[in-house]
Scaffold this active site. Structure first.
Site, PDB file in Angstrom:
ATOM      1  N   HIS A  39       0.806  -1.225   0.000  1.00  0.00           N
ATOM      2  CA  HIS A  39       0.000   0.000   0.000  1.00  0.00           C
ATOM      3  C   HIS A  39       0.842   1.279   0.000  1.00  0.00           C
ATOM      4  CE1 HIS A  39      -4.242  -1.639   0.966  1.00  0.00           C
ATOM      5  NE2 HIS A  39      -3.574  -2.413   0.132  1.00  0.00           N
TER       6      HIS A  39
ATOM      7  N   LYS B 174     -15.084  -7.277  -7.819  1.00  0.00           N
ATOM      8  CA  LYS B 174     -14.302  -8.172  -8.690  1.00  0.00           C
ATOM      9  C   LYS B 174     -13.694  -9.314  -7.869  1.00  0.00           C
ATOM     10  CE  LYS B 174     -11.146  -7.957 -12.574  1.00  0.00           C
ATOM     11  NZ  LYS B 174     -10.777  -7.153 -13.712  1.00  0.00           N
ATOM     12  N   ASP B 175     -13.172  -8.990  -6.670  1.00  0.00           N
ATOM     13  CA  ASP B 175     -12.616 -10.037  -5.807  1.00  0.00           C
ATOM     14  C   ASP B 175     -13.720 -10.960  -5.308  1.00  0.00           C
ATOM     15  OD1 ASP B 175      -9.919  -9.389  -5.981  1.00  0.00           O
ATOM     16  OD2 ASP B 175     -10.031  -7.911  -4.383  1.00  0.00           O
TER      17      ASP B 175
ATOM     18  N   GLU C  52       3.838 -34.134  -1.294  1.00  0.00           N
ATOM     19  CA  GLU C  52       2.622 -33.610  -1.916  1.00  0.00           C
ATOM     20  C   GLU C  52       2.981 -32.917  -3.234  1.00  0.00           C
ATOM     21  OE1 GLU C  52      -0.056 -34.970  -0.466  1.00  0.00           O
ATOM     22  OE2 GLU C  52      -0.982 -33.168   0.390  1.00  0.00           O
TER      23      GLU C  52
ATOM     24  N   SER D  59      -0.840  -0.869  -5.898  1.00  0.00           N
ATOM     25  CA  SER D  59      -0.678  -2.005  -6.809  1.00  0.00           C
ATOM     26  C   SER D  59      -0.069  -1.561  -8.125  1.00  0.00           C
ATOM     27  CB  SER D  59      -2.041  -2.624  -7.113  1.00  0.00           C
ATOM     28  OG  SER D  59      -2.435  -3.458  -6.063  1.00  0.00           O
TER      29      SER D  59
HETATM   30  C1  HEM Z   1      -0.545 -16.095   2.120  1.00  0.00           C
HETATM   31  C2  HEM Z   1      -0.006 -15.751   0.986  1.00  0.00           C
HETATM   32  C3  HEM Z   1      -0.211 -14.411   0.320  1.00  0.00           C
HETATM   33  C4  HEM Z   1      -1.223 -13.513   0.479  1.00  0.00           C
HETATM   34  C5  HEM Z   1      -2.460 -13.626   1.368  1.00  0.00           C
HETATM   35  C6  HEM Z   1      -0.935 -12.396  -0.390  1.00  0.00           C
HETATM   36  C7  HEM Z   1      -1.733 -11.275  -0.522  1.00  0.00           C
HETATM   37  C8  HEM Z   1      -1.566 -10.287  -1.469  1.00  0.00           C
HETATM   38  C9  HEM Z   1      -2.545  -9.285  -1.809  1.00  0.00           C
HETATM   39  C10 HEM Z   1      -3.940  -9.170  -1.185  1.00  0.00           C
HETATM   40  C11 HEM Z   1      -2.022  -8.518  -2.790  1.00  0.00           C
HETATM   41  C12 HEM Z   1      -2.746  -7.363  -3.539  1.00  0.00           C
HETATM   42  C13 HEM Z   1      -3.639  -7.984  -4.615  1.00  0.00           C
HETATM   43  C14 HEM Z   1      -2.853  -8.614  -5.733  1.00  0.00           C
HETATM   44  O1  HEM Z   1      -1.986  -7.959  -6.311  1.00  0.00           O
HETATM   45  O2  HEM Z   1      -3.117  -9.820  -6.017  1.00  0.00           O
HETATM   46  C15 HEM Z   1      -0.682  -8.992  -3.057  1.00  0.00           C
HETATM   47  C16 HEM Z   1       0.192  -8.434  -3.966  1.00  0.00           C
HETATM   48  C17 HEM Z   1       1.468  -8.923  -4.230  1.00  0.00           C
HETATM   49  N1  HEM Z   1       2.004 -10.107  -3.752  1.00  0.00           N
HETATM   50 FE1  HEM Z   1       1.152 -11.347  -2.419  1.00  0.00          FE
HETATM   51  N2  HEM Z   1       0.248 -12.611  -1.041  1.00  0.00           N
HETATM   52  C18 HEM Z   1       0.724 -13.849  -0.649  1.00  0.00           C
HETATM   53  C19 HEM Z   1       1.889 -14.467  -1.088  1.00  0.00           C
HETATM   54  C20 HEM Z   1       2.783 -13.919  -1.977  1.00  0.00           C
HETATM   55  C21 HEM Z   1       3.967 -14.567  -2.468  1.00  0.00           C
HETATM   56  C22 HEM Z   1       4.385 -15.978  -2.086  1.00  0.00           C
HETATM   57  C23 HEM Z   1       4.591 -13.680  -3.308  1.00  0.00           C
HETATM   58  C24 HEM Z   1       5.860 -13.823  -4.079  1.00  0.00           C
HETATM   59  C25 HEM Z   1       6.841 -14.569  -3.804  1.00  0.00           C
HETATM   60  C26 HEM Z   1       3.797 -12.473  -3.351  1.00  0.00           C
HETATM   61  C27 HEM Z   1       4.104 -11.346  -4.082  1.00  0.00           C
HETATM   62  C28 HEM Z   1       3.264 -10.253  -4.285  1.00  0.00           C
HETATM   63  C29 HEM Z   1       3.576  -9.092  -5.104  1.00  0.00           C
HETATM   64  C30 HEM Z   1       4.893  -8.825  -5.845  1.00  0.00           C
HETATM   65  C31 HEM Z   1       2.451  -8.264  -5.069  1.00  0.00           C
HETATM   66  C32 HEM Z   1       2.287  -6.901  -5.780  1.00  0.00           C
HETATM   67  C33 HEM Z   1       1.611  -7.161  -7.100  1.00  0.00           C
HETATM   68  C34 HEM Z   1       1.396  -5.944  -7.945  1.00  0.00           C
HETATM   69  O3  HEM Z   1       0.878  -4.943  -7.470  1.00  0.00           O
HETATM   70  O4  HEM Z   1       1.731  -6.039  -9.130  1.00  0.00           O
HETATM   71  N3  HEM Z   1       2.699 -12.658  -2.549  1.00  0.00           N
HETATM   72  N4  HEM Z   1      -0.442 -10.084  -2.242  1.00  0.00           N
END
Ligand code: HEM
Length: 439
Positions: A219, A247-248, A291, A223
């Site tokens: 934030h 959308k979500d 798994e 995004s």
């Molecule tokens: C419990 C696991 C995770 C949760 C709940 C989570 C949650 C979120 C949420 C809500 C967002 C904003 C919505 C979206 O862009 O889809 C986000 C963005 C992002 N997440 Fe995750 N995430 C998780 C795991 C990961 C992992 C494993 C990675 C990478 C190794 C990651 C990398 C990113 C990145 C780079 C963004 C920014 C995307 C953008 O704005 O282009 N996330 N995450």
């Protein structure tokens, strides 16, 4: 929050006013996931997977806490308490199947989330911290899933634990003491089961805490989006609520329908039948497999079959397996292209799909028996995996000629639908190519 045009929170109801004055929690929610959070107007469905990963985490915590009420972390009773939960506890079968399949869904969603990040360059500045925290979450998820699989104390639980903790035994000098320390004995037993249960209960809450940091870090810049061009003004964004809550919400509906199909029609499809046999230290299964979500890493581990001078093959495999994940921590600095999105990087895009294919091949080989031709294919695919990140990406970043970027998100959206009039009405919207825009 870096958007000066974000809506300000003004509580309407007196009760809300009262709470917000004493503890500004309503304000926090409004600014994080409400109308006070401006989001690029062009996010596609690949941006749903973050919220879906959050939903999967909640499902795991709720079903897991209920199952823990009926579970006995003792090798004498563990297997039968899980069976008892399935047969005698009200909705116990549902909790168990939802938890086991929920783990698979969690990994599916997170893999899609990671590959979205890889394609759209979400790991690049200024979102490096979001990416790094994501990787920490991923490591914690793997540890949690591994320990959870040991708890039902079936054949795969026991032998999986033996093989994986045995990997530490490959480390010279300190390896065996570490392995004994991890297990609390020389082989998986009661002490192992107790500590795995304790940590398996704890880690999801640690994951939840790191998710909060992950979203906090996101934030700050906000995004990214499919063009990779940063937000330039209010015309490029829409409020998170109601646009992206809707959308979500749709994404969550599709997720839950697919989850229900798996759960109610083929609940054992992703499981291994041997785990319905109680653990027996005297009978080794013919084919020990983790798994499915660990298969690509298992293939890299098994790709090393010969010693390299004085370094044993097993140690090389262990080092390569850990390196395959640790490598991703350096990705923001390995890919130096100023253009983020794969949509504007023709060469990068081709190699991205080769990487996807490579990981699928690794996954297939990791689930197959450790024999030819799978071992040889794993070796080639593992070599490509490392070459992709260490050689191909840095070279593409240097020599690729990106396509012209749109001047703004709004220009990209309006051009897509050929809405010329509205575009003319917006100030400062030329159509000159500006690759440097991506930075
Ligand atoms: C419990 C696991 C995770 C949760 C709940 C989570 C949650 C979120 C949420 C809500 C967002 C904003 C919505 C979206 O862009 O889809 C986000 C963005 C992002 N997440 Fe995750 N995430 C998780 C795991 C990961 C992992 C494993 C990675 C990478 C190794 C990651 C990398 C990113 C990145 C780079 C963004 C920014 C995307 C953008 O704005 O282009 N996330 N995450």
């Amino acid at each position: 929050m870096s958007f000066p045009w974000a809506e300000h929170y003004t509580p309407k109801h007196p009760a809300m006013q009262w709470i917000d004055e004493k503890l500004p929690l309503p304000r926090l929610v409004y600014n994080a996931v409400g109308a006070g959070y401006p989001v690029p107007r062009n996010l596609n469905y690949f941006w749903n997977f973050g919220v879906l990963a959050g939903l999967a985490l909640v499902i795991q915590i709720v079903t897991g806490v209920v199952m823990a009420m009926h579970y006995g972390a003792n090798t004498l009773v563990a297997f039968s308490t899980v069976e008892q939960t399935m047969r005698d506890v009200n909705a116990g079968w549902l909790m168990r199947y939802a938890h086991a399949n929920g783990a698979s869904f969690f990994f599916i969603v997170v893999y899609l989330h990671i590959f979205r990040g890889l394609y759209f360059g979400s790991y690049k500045a200024p979102r490096e911290m979001v990416w790094l925290l994501g990787l920490v979450i991923f490591l914690l998820m793997m540890a949690t899933a591994f320990m959870g699989y040991v708890l039902p104390w079936g054949q795969m639980s026991y032998w999986g634990a033996k093989v994986i903790t045995g990997l530490f035994g490959a480390i010279p000098v300190v390896g065996e003491p570490i392995q004994t320390w991890l297990l609390g004995g020389f082989a998986p037993g009661n002490a192992s089961l107790n500590r795995f249960f304790s940590l398996h209960f704890l880690l999801p809450f640690v994951i939840a805490a790191v998710v909060i940091l992950h979203i906090w870090a996101l934030h700050i810049p906000g995004s990214s989006n499919p063009t990779g061009v940063e937000v330039k003004g209010p015309q490029d964004t829409v409020p998170f609520h109601p646009y992206y809550t809707a959308k979500d919400g749709f994404g969550a509906g599709v997720f839950l329908i697919l989850f229900a199909i798996l759960l109610f029609f083929v609940p054992n499809f992703l499981g291994h039948p041997d785990n319905y046999i109680e653990a027996n230290p005297l009978s080794t299964p013919a084919h020990i497999v983790p798994e499915w979500y660990f298969w690509p890493f298992y293939a890299i581990l098994r790709a090393f079959t010969v010693d390299f001078f004085f370094v044993p093959a097993k140690l090389l495999g262990v080092l390569a397996m850990f390196a395959s994940i640790l490598l991703l921590f350096f990705l923001p600095w390995l890919d130096t292209s100023p253009v983020r999105s794969g949509n504007y990087r023709p060469t990068f895009k081709k190699f991205f799909w080769i990487l996807v294919l490579d990981v699928v091949v690794l996954g297939y080989c990791g689930g197959a028996p450790a024999e030819e031709p799978y071992v040889m294919i794993s070796q080639v695919a593992a070599a490509y995996y490392f070459a992709h990140f260490l050689i191909v990406l840095p070279l593409i970043s240097r020599f690729e000629k990106p396509l012209p970027l749109p001047n703004s998100i709004t220009e990209a959206v309006l051009n897509r639908y050929n809405i010329q009039g509205e575009q003319d009405a917006l100030p400062g919207m030329g159509s000159d190519p500006q690759p440097s825009n991506a930075g």
